[in-house]
Design a protein around this motif. Structure first.
Motif, PDB file in Angstrom:
ATOM      1  N   GLU A 127      32.305   7.523  22.086  1.00  0.00           N
ATOM      2  CA  GLU A 127      31.733   7.588  23.433  1.00  0.00           C
ATOM      3  C   GLU A 127      32.800   7.231  24.465  1.00  0.00           C
ATOM      4  O   GLU A 127      33.514   6.236  24.315  1.00  0.00           O
ATOM      5  CB  GLU A 127      30.553   6.627  23.544  1.00  0.00           C
ATOM      6  CG  GLU A 127      29.845   6.685  24.902  1.00  0.00           C
ATOM      7  CD  GLU A 127      28.639   5.765  24.964  1.00  0.00           C
ATOM      8  OE1 GLU A 127      28.616   4.892  25.860  1.00  0.00           O
ATOM      9  OE2 GLU A 127      27.728   5.918  24.110  1.00  0.00           O
ATOM     10  N   THR A 165      28.789  11.087  27.539  1.00  0.00           N
ATOM     11  CA  THR A 165      29.708  12.032  26.913  1.00  0.00           C
ATOM     12  C   THR A 165      30.545  11.338  25.850  1.00  0.00           C
ATOM     13  O   THR A 165      31.045  10.232  26.055  1.00  0.00           O
ATOM     14  CB  THR A 165      30.637  12.673  27.967  1.00  0.00           C
ATOM     15  OG1 THR A 165      29.846  13.380  28.918  1.00  0.00           O
ATOM     16  CG2 THR A 165      31.624  13.627  27.319  1.00  0.00           C
ATOM     17  N   LEU A 191      33.515  18.099  22.964  1.00  0.00           N
ATOM     18  CA  LEU A 191      32.802  17.086  23.719  1.00  0.00           C
ATOM     19  C   LEU A 191      31.312  17.252  23.467  1.00  0.00           C
ATOM     20  O   LEU A 191      30.808  18.371  23.352  1.00  0.00           O
ATOM     21  CB  LEU A 191      33.076  17.212  25.222  1.00  0.00           C
ATOM     22  CG  LEU A 191      34.531  17.246  25.675  1.00  0.00           C
ATOM     23  CD1 LEU A 191      34.593  17.384  27.194  1.00  0.00           C
ATOM     24  CD2 LEU A 191      35.277  16.016  25.228  1.00  0.00           C
ATOM     25  N   GLU A 192      30.616  16.129  23.379  1.00  0.00           N
ATOM     26  CA  GLU A 192      29.164  16.112  23.290  1.00  0.00           C
ATOM     27  C   GLU A 192      28.636  15.411  24.522  1.00  0.00           C
ATOM     28  O   GLU A 192      29.047  14.290  24.822  1.00  0.00           O
ATOM     29  CB  GLU A 192      28.747  15.359  22.030  1.00  0.00           C
ATOM     30  CG  GLU A 192      27.251  15.070  21.925  1.00  0.00           C
ATOM     31  CD  GLU A 192      26.990  13.898  20.995  1.00  0.00           C
ATOM     32  OE1 GLU A 192      26.634  14.142  19.835  1.00  0.00           O
ATOM     33  OE2 GLU A 192      27.156  12.740  21.436  1.00  0.00           O
ATOM     34  N   THR A 193      27.758  16.072  25.254  1.00  0.00           N
ATOM     35  CA  THR A 193      27.166  15.418  26.425  1.00  0.00           C
ATOM     36  C   THR A 193      25.667  15.626  26.448  1.00  0.00           C
ATOM     37  O   THR A 193      25.160  16.665  26.036  1.00  0.00           O
ATOM     38  CB  THR A 193      27.828  15.924  27.736  1.00  0.00           C
ATOM     39  OG1 THR A 193      27.528  15.035  28.795  1.00  0.00           O
ATOM     40  CG2 THR A 193      27.389  17.325  28.091  1.00  0.00           C
ATOM     41  N   ILE A 216      32.283  17.861  33.631  1.00  0.00           N
ATOM     42  CA  ILE A 216      30.848  17.654  33.444  1.00  0.00           C
ATOM     43  C   ILE A 216      30.338  16.959  34.689  1.00  0.00           C
ATOM     44  O   ILE A 216      30.901  15.948  35.110  1.00  0.00           O
ATOM     45  CB  ILE A 216      30.578  16.797  32.196  1.00  0.00           C
ATOM     46  CG1 ILE A 216      31.090  17.503  30.935  1.00  0.00           C
ATOM     47  CG2 ILE A 216      29.090  16.469  32.063  1.00  0.00           C
ATOM     48  CD1 ILE A 216      31.248  16.599  29.739  1.00  0.00           C
TER      49      ILE A 216
END
Length: 319
Positions: free
Chosen positions: A242, A251, A316-318, A187
């Motif tokens: 996190e 992220t 993953l969350e970004t 990322i």
């Protein structure tokens, strides 16, 4: 409004491996695919929407059309019609070059639009996989240049054996290199500026040494030495963990065993979900479902706020 998936840009490289095609469940015969650009607004390398009302739109055209509905008010005020992040999967069969990226200020002084801060999340990699991140000894710019010239620069770098789930944050200015056997999600800021420091005396397909950027890199390097460059965290099940927060992205890791609720009603931003292991689905408030499995990347518009993830999936969350 819909959630978006994009046609990946597959990049064949001299160091690329064979993991990306099966990981992404593609029926493709390409070999030595080193990178899959999942979501990209880099000029000349924009990813295109796969389906729906905006099928065929490039990412920046999508931003131009939807503006803050897609990226959020603050993000649109900051970046305008450019999407701010670039998402990749990277498969290294060989060591990549030792490199560094400038920060925004130095990049502008060097004639580039912006710098590059990034992060890595390691997926299932080779048992022998290693990478470089940061300096392990104090150097002056002159000492750095001499070590590049006499082929000893790697002696000054911190090297890490890596395993699935490892995270490395790479702020602009930190020397780094992905090693052979690493398979990871990256990322980063939307920027393709890279200063190559050292390339192990390798030659390209035409028999030439690849260009080094010793002077530009010297200006960009952060010469600070830290004790540890790995991002240490405790893995959690079925809740947000996190791992990186910086001015360009935040992220988190999710490891879902059955289901979890995602609420972005207080988030003035787009959200990107990157499947790294397992299989599941993203369910919207209207009941619409979108697959979310290893190798898939989803862009959620800022105007969409409530979802459920079902299945056995790590992502993953970004934002």
């Amino acid at each position: 409004m819909q959630v978006f998936k994009f046609q990946p840009l597959l990049k064949q490289t001299i160091w690329g491996g064979e993991k990306i095609i099966p990981f992404k469940h593609l029926d493709d015969k390409l070999e030595n695919v080193g990178e899959s650009w999942e979501i990209s607004g880099v000029k000349g390398n924009e990813t295109l929407v796969v389906d729906g009302l905006y099928k065929g739109y490039g990412l920046n055209r999508l931003v131009t059309e939807l503006k803050e509905k897609l990226v959020g008010k603050r993000c649109y005020e900051r970046y305008g019609n450019e999407f701010p992040l670039l998402i990749k999967f990277i498969d290294a069969r060989q060591d990549l070059s030792i490199q560094v990226h400038p920060n925004d200020e130095i990049a502008k002084l060097q004639g580039r639009e912006r710098g590059k801060t990034e992060m890595w999340y390691l997926m299932e990699s080779a048992p022998s996989a290693k990478l470089y991140s940061g300096l392990k000894m104090k150097l002056t710019p002159d000492e750095y240049a001499k070590m590049v010239e006499n082929d000893t620069i790697c002696d000054a770098l911190a090297q890490y054996p890596v395993a699935e789930g490892d995270v490395f944050f790479l702020p602009a200015g930190r020397i780094h290199a992905i090693g052979a056997g690493c398979f990871l999600a990256e990322i980063q800021q939307t920027s393709d500026v890279t200063w190559r420091i050292y390339d192990f005396k390798r030659k390209d397909k035409n028999g030439n040494f690849r260009e080094l950027h010793t002077r530009q890199a010297s200006e960009a390097i952060d010469y600070t030495v830290y004790d540890d460059y790995r991002t240490n965290y405790i893995p959690l099940k079925d809740q947000r963990q996190e791992v990186v927060r910086c001015p360009y992205f935040t992220t988190s890791v999710y490891d879902v065993s059955s289901s979890i609720q995602l609420d972005y009603s207080k988030t003035d931003s787009f959200v990107i979900l990157i499947g790294v292991k397992g299989s599941g689905e993203l369910v919207g408030a209207d009941g619409e479902t979108t697959s979310l499995k290893a190798g898939e990347t989803i862009l959620i518009p800022a105007s969409e706020t409530k979802f459920e993830v079902r299945g056995n999936v790590k992502f993953l969350e970004t934002l």
